[in-house]
Enzyme design. Structure first.
Site: not given
Length: 376
Positions: A105, A138, A219
């Site tokens: 992402h 992810d 992230s």
């Protein structure tokens, strides 16, 4: 709700030798507000070249300054952009030649016509195109065009040896603040955290829960043990919904990381083949919605829309127009349940389905096949 170290939210809610080690995964998701831990980028990177070093804490915590010296040179800030949209996350060097592991992402906006760059701990920048993506887990791998020459690879630990209460350190670029370091402990293990991303759901399987502060921009960054070895990839945070049920904001001490024992084998597949080799069920399905007795809409099962010739579904006797009622003993409510079966099992494993056909139910056992060419 879990939030990737990104800004998406939902209501309720090395590499060559790594082997996959998976605990038994509960299909029950974390019921929190989940948010990705990547951040929208405004005005460029903040604090370039600045290290935020935590001092060593009380007994039972890592010597954070020593861990930082060991691990931070292998961590990069990831900058993705397409048109006027941009965002940042984090990654780490996992294989010589400039290969960087991050969250999908973080870079998905740049997957079709965008650009990705990495910024090293010393502030140097390099172009880093995407070489492989696994949106379902992810994860993504980039390749720095300068080869990351003379830059150290992050040490690799094992998530299989982790214990609740064990101290850890999170490294990343929250809100664009490169080379930020936070410390905490492992608060839980074996979490299943579904995270809505662009157009689909990412599945954080067997996730590591930590109270180390993780915020938008973290992230894809490293969660390391006290030896500075990678044990997880920081991916999502849980946030507290406001009075209107909308989650947001930063860390409340509930962060989630993908275990390194799951992440590195997938990274190796992405590097070697450009895709993740998850096993295949050999059919497609969609939620079947019918009016309930009270006028509400309820999904009684999954409608099989297509069965691939010669695939595992056809070999098991599944037919198009069948309705799947249960999956591995659980009521069939979402296509994501089928996806989860392919992510938590290996080719050759069996998945038991109960299907409805012509007014009767029957058991169908699908033996998962190898990922088809051109598949995920």
């Amino acid at each position: 709700m879990p939030d990737s170290a990104d800004t998406s939210s939902t209501p309720e809610g090395a590499v060559e030798e790594a082997t996959t080690a998976r605990r038994a995964v509960s299909s029950r998701p974390v019921q929190l507000g989940i948010m990705l831990a990547a951040a929208a980028l405004f005005g460029g990177i903040v604090g370039t070249g600045v290290m935020h070093l935590a001092t060593s804490g009380p007994a039972g915590s890592c010597q954070s300054m020593l861990v930082t010296e060991q691990a931070l040179p292998s961590v990069v800030t990831v900058l993705a952009s397409k048109g006027e949209a941009s965002g940042n996350g984090t990654g780490q060097l996992i294989r010589s030649g400039g290969y960087v592991l991050t969250n999908d992402h973080v870079v998905s906006m740049a997957a079709n016509g965008g650009t990705v760059r990495v910024q090293y701990a010393d502030g140097t920048m390099a172009d880093a195109p995407i070489i492989g993506r696994d949106p379902a887990m992810d994860l993504a791998v980039l390749k720095a065009q300068d080869g990351a020459v003379d830059r150290p690879l992050i040490r690799t630990g094992s998530s299989g040896d982790l214990r609740v209460g064990q101290p850890v350190v999170a490294l990343g670029a929250p809100l664009g603040l490169s080379s930020t370091v936070t410390a905490g402990i492992i608060s839980g293990l074996g979490r299943y955290v579904p995270v809505p991303t662009e157009g689909q759901t990412a599945h954080l399987i067997d996730a590591i829960q930590t109270d180390a502060a993780i915020n938008p921009g973290n992230s894809g960054g490293a969660l390391v043990d006290c030896d500075g070895a990678l044990v997880g990839v920081n991916s999502a945070i849980a946030t507290v919904p406001n009075s209107e049920g909308v989650g947001g904001g930063g860390s409340v001490g509930l962060g989630f990381a993908i275990p390194v024992d799951l992440a590195l084998p997938i990274a190796g597949q992405l590097i070697d083949t450009g895709r993740a080799g998850h096993p295949d069920l050999g059919f497609s399905a969609q939620a079947l919605l019918v009016p309930g007795a009270d006028g509400s809409v309820v999904p009684p099962g999954l409608y099989v829309t297509d069965v691939r010739a010669g695939g595992p579904g056809q070999k098991a006797g599944l037919l198009a127009r069948d309705v799947i009622v249960t999956i591995a003993g659980e009521p069939a409510r979402s296509v994501e349940q089928l996806v989860l079966q392919t992510l938590t099992r290996q080719a050759g494993d069996s998945v038991k389905l109960t299907v409805w056909r012509s007014g009767q139910t029957r058991e169908v056992v699908v033996v998962l096949g190898e990922a088809p060419l051109g598949g995920r």
